[in-house]
Design a protein around this motif. Structure first.
Motif, mmCIF file in Angstrom:
data_model
loop_
_atom_site.group_PDB
_atom_site.id
_atom_site.type_symbol
_atom_site.label_atom_id
_atom_site.label_comp_id
_atom_site.label_asym_id
_atom_site.label_seq_id
_atom_site.Cartn_x
_atom_site.Cartn_y
_atom_site.Cartn_z
ATOM 1 N N LEU A 1 0.808 -1.211 0.000
ATOM 2 C CA LEU A 1 0.000 0.000 0.000
ATOM 3 C C LEU A 1 0.846 1.268 0.000
ATOM 4 O O LEU A 1 0.510 2.245 -0.664
ATOM 5 N N TRP A 2 1.941 1.255 0.770
ATOM 6 C CA TRP A 2 2.611 2.512 1.062
ATOM 7 C C TRP A 2 4.099 2.518 0.755
ATOM 8 O O TRP A 2 4.824 3.398 1.194
ATOM 9 N N GLY A 3 4.591 1.547 -0.009
ATOM 10 C CA GLY A 3 6.018 1.474 -0.296
ATOM 11 C C GLY A 3 6.562 2.724 -0.976
ATOM 12 O O GLY A 3 7.727 3.084 -0.783
ATOM 13 N N ARG A 4 5.743 3.412 -1.763
ATOM 14 C CA ARG A 4 6.222 4.595 -2.482
ATOM 15 C C ARG A 4 6.583 5.741 -1.538
ATOM 16 O O ARG A 4 7.261 6.684 -1.928
ATOM 17 N N LEU A 5 6.157 5.643 -0.283
ATOM 18 C CA LEU A 5 6.538 6.666 0.694
ATOM 19 C C LEU A 5 8.047 6.767 0.833
ATOM 20 O O LEU A 5 8.581 7.834 1.160
ATOM 21 N N LEU A 6 8.756 5.659 0.609
ATOM 22 C CA LEU A 6 10.198 5.656 0.795
ATOM 23 C C LEU A 6 10.916 6.531 -0.223
ATOM 24 O O LEU A 6 12.093 6.820 -0.067
#
Length: 215
Positions: A10-15
């Protein structure tokens, strides 16, 4: 629900997002002032509606994905029924967004030893530290670390989750080799909590001050 790359699907692109100078930046250079208005930019980037706030919601939880590697699951989570390849909802501490320690650090000495065990250099960014300290080894729990005028009190080694497997340049990819190295060589006691695959350490701030990087 607190957004966290601990659920990379869901949120890997936050990195790939960074914050500096009161602004939040996307990889292409697009930026916005880091306030409530940043929610629009981040929502578009993540493909899901999010808001930006500095107030922790009551009863806040985050989604956490447990890696397939059995020894990556802390003993206290395994005792509660956590198994590899599953997602769980976990609470976070009252009044904070971080899991545990206010400061997370890794040392250059520990990174060198990890490279020897792993067979190649592991990018320190995989561990998301606040500080990378040029020390030959990790300090022990309870030890005082002085950096300029700043004093940190070491608390515990840092239990690792799925995040070290995520390439900071391409977080959609999953390097399970890093997880296998951590699971096979870095399982250790975490105070009175039990055991976990750990790398780096948490600390509390006993004296604030300014830290400047070398170079």
């Amino acid at each position: 629900m607190v957004v966290s790359a601990k659920q990379p699907r869901l949120w890997g692109r936050l990195l790939q997002v960074r914050a500096a100078g009161g602004r939040v930046y996307l990889p292409g250079g697009e930026s916005v002032v880091l306030n409530e208005a940043a929610g629009g930019l981040l929502s578009a980037w993540l493909g899901r509606a999010v808001t930006v706030t500095d107030v922790v919601p009551e009863g806040a939880v985050l989604r956490r994905y447990w890696p397939q590697e059995r020894d990556m699951i802390p003993s206290w989570a395994a005792a509660g029924g956590a198994t590899g390849g599953t997602e769980v909802l976990s609470g976070i501490g009252s009044g904070r967004f971080h899991d545990f320690g206010a400061v997370h650090a890794v040392t250059t000495g520990a990174l060198r030893r990890l490279a020897e065990v792993h067979g190649s250099v592991v990018d320190h960014r995989r561990f998301r530290p606040n500080l990378v300290l040029d020390l030959p080894e990790d300090p022990a729990p309870g030890e005082l670390v002085t950096i300029g005028g700043v004093r940190l009190r070491v608390q515990l080694p840092t239990p690792r989750c799925v995040v070290p497997a995520l390439d900071p340049e391409a977080p959609g990819s999953l390097d399970r080799g890093v997880l296998r190295t951590l699971a096979g060589h870095y399982r250790t006691a975490v105070g009175q909590l039990g055991t976990a695959a750990c790398f780096g350490w948490y600390a509390t701030v006993e004296q604030t001050g300014r830290i400047e990087t070398d170079g």
